[in-house]
Design a protein around this motif. Structure first.
Motif, PDB file in Angstrom:
ATOM      1  N   VAL A 157       0.844  -1.203   0.000  1.00 42.49           N
ATOM      2  CA  VAL A 157       0.000   0.000   0.000  1.00 42.49           C
ATOM      3  C   VAL A 157       0.877   1.251   0.000  1.00 42.49           C
ATOM      4  CG1 VAL A 157      -1.640   1.352   1.382  1.00 42.49           C
ATOM      5  CG2 VAL A 157      -1.995  -1.107   1.061  1.00 42.49           C
ATOM      6  N   ALA A 158       1.900   1.278   0.845  1.00 38.65           N
ATOM      7  CA  ALA A 158       2.794   2.436   0.917  1.00 38.65           C
ATOM      8  C   ALA A 158       3.503   2.665  -0.419  1.00 38.65           C
ATOM      9  CB  ALA A 158       3.813   2.250   2.037  1.00 38.65           C
ATOM     10  N   LEU A 159       3.972   1.600  -1.042  1.00 38.50           N
ATOM     11  CA  LEU A 159       4.647   1.721  -2.343  1.00 38.50           C
ATOM     12  C   LEU A 159       3.697   2.248  -3.413  1.00 38.50           C
ATOM     13  CD1 LEU A 159       6.800  -1.536  -2.345  1.00 38.50           C
ATOM     14  CD2 LEU A 159       7.627   0.823  -2.210  1.00 38.50           C
ATOM     15  N   ALA A 160       2.461   1.753  -3.422  1.00 38.13           N
ATOM     16  CA  ALA A 160       1.473   2.211  -4.404  1.00 38.13           C
ATOM     17  C   ALA A 160       1.158   3.691  -4.214  1.00 38.13           C
ATOM     18  CB  ALA A 160       0.198   1.371  -4.291  1.00 38.13           C
ATOM     19  N   LEU A 161       1.012   4.116  -2.966  1.00 39.90           N
ATOM     20  CA  LEU A 161       0.730   5.529  -2.711  1.00 39.90           C
ATOM     21  C   LEU A 161       1.900   6.409  -3.141  1.00 39.90           C
ATOM     22  CD1 LEU A 161      -1.062   5.239   0.740  1.00 39.90           C
ATOM     23  CD2 LEU A 161      -2.096   5.840  -1.465  1.00 39.90           C
ATOM     24  N   ARG A 162       3.115   5.977  -2.841  1.00 41.43           N
ATOM     25  CA  ARG A 162       4.299   6.754  -3.254  1.00 41.43           C
ATOM     26  C   ARG A 162       4.378   6.861  -4.773  1.00 41.43           C
ATOM     27  NH1 ARG A 162       7.235   4.417   1.371  1.00 41.43           N
ATOM     28  NH2 ARG A 162       7.816   2.722   0.013  1.00 41.43           N
ATOM     29  N   ALA A 163       3.960   5.816  -5.487  1.00 43.41           N
ATOM     30  CA  ALA A 163       3.984   5.843  -6.953  1.00 43.41           C
ATOM     31  C   ALA A 163       3.096   6.956  -7.500  1.00 43.41           C
ATOM     32  CB  ALA A 163       3.546   4.489  -7.514  1.00 43.41           C
ATOM     33  N   PHE A 164       2.088   7.358  -6.722  1.00 47.12           N
ATOM     34  CA  PHE A 164       1.195   8.445  -7.124  1.00 47.12           C
ATOM     35  C   PHE A 164       1.581   9.775  -6.491  1.00 47.12           C
ATOM     36  CE2 PHE A 164      -1.413   4.795  -8.204  1.00 47.12           C
ATOM     37  CZ  PHE A 164      -1.905   5.177  -9.444  1.00 47.12           C
ATOM     38  N   GLY A 165       2.765   9.826  -5.865  1.00 45.39           N
ATOM     39  CA  GLY A 165       3.246  11.073  -5.303  1.00 45.39           C
ATOM     40  C   GLY A 165       2.774  11.374  -3.895  1.00 45.39           C
ATOM     41  N   VAL A 166       2.144  10.400  -3.247  1.00 44.91           N
ATOM     42  CA  VAL A 166       1.666  10.587  -1.881  1.00 44.91           C
ATOM     43  C   VAL A 166       2.822  10.328  -0.920  1.00 44.91           C
ATOM     44  CG1 VAL A 166       0.075   9.686  -0.136  1.00 44.91           C
ATOM     45  CG2 VAL A 166      -0.666   9.895  -2.520  1.00 44.91           C
TER      46      VAL A 166
END
Length: 65
Positions: free
Chosen positions: A30-39
């Motif tokens: 989840v953290a990796l996916a959010l970072r991929a969107f700039g979160v």
């Protein structure tokens, strides 16, 4: 995120990301996916049994208030 500098993110229903167990690996994904969107890195709270059954992402507009 540049347009909303006061925003913070919290994942309720998952523990802190780790590779120690399935839930920790799920949180890491989840953290990796959010970072991929700039979160930026969210905080994680395990919550209660209902939260763990259905994790949610909270967006806090003013985390210091």
């Amino acid at each position: 995120m540049k347009e909303c500098p006061g925003v913070a993110f919290k994942v309720i229903g998952l523990p802190e990301p780790s590779t120690a167990n399935l839930q920790g690996r799920r949180a890491e994904s989840v953290a990796l996916a959010l970072r991929a969107f700039g979160v930026p890195q969210p905080t994680f709270e395990p919550g209660d049994a209902n939260d763990r059954a259905r994790p949610v992402l909270e967006i806090l507009a003013h985390p210091d208030q």
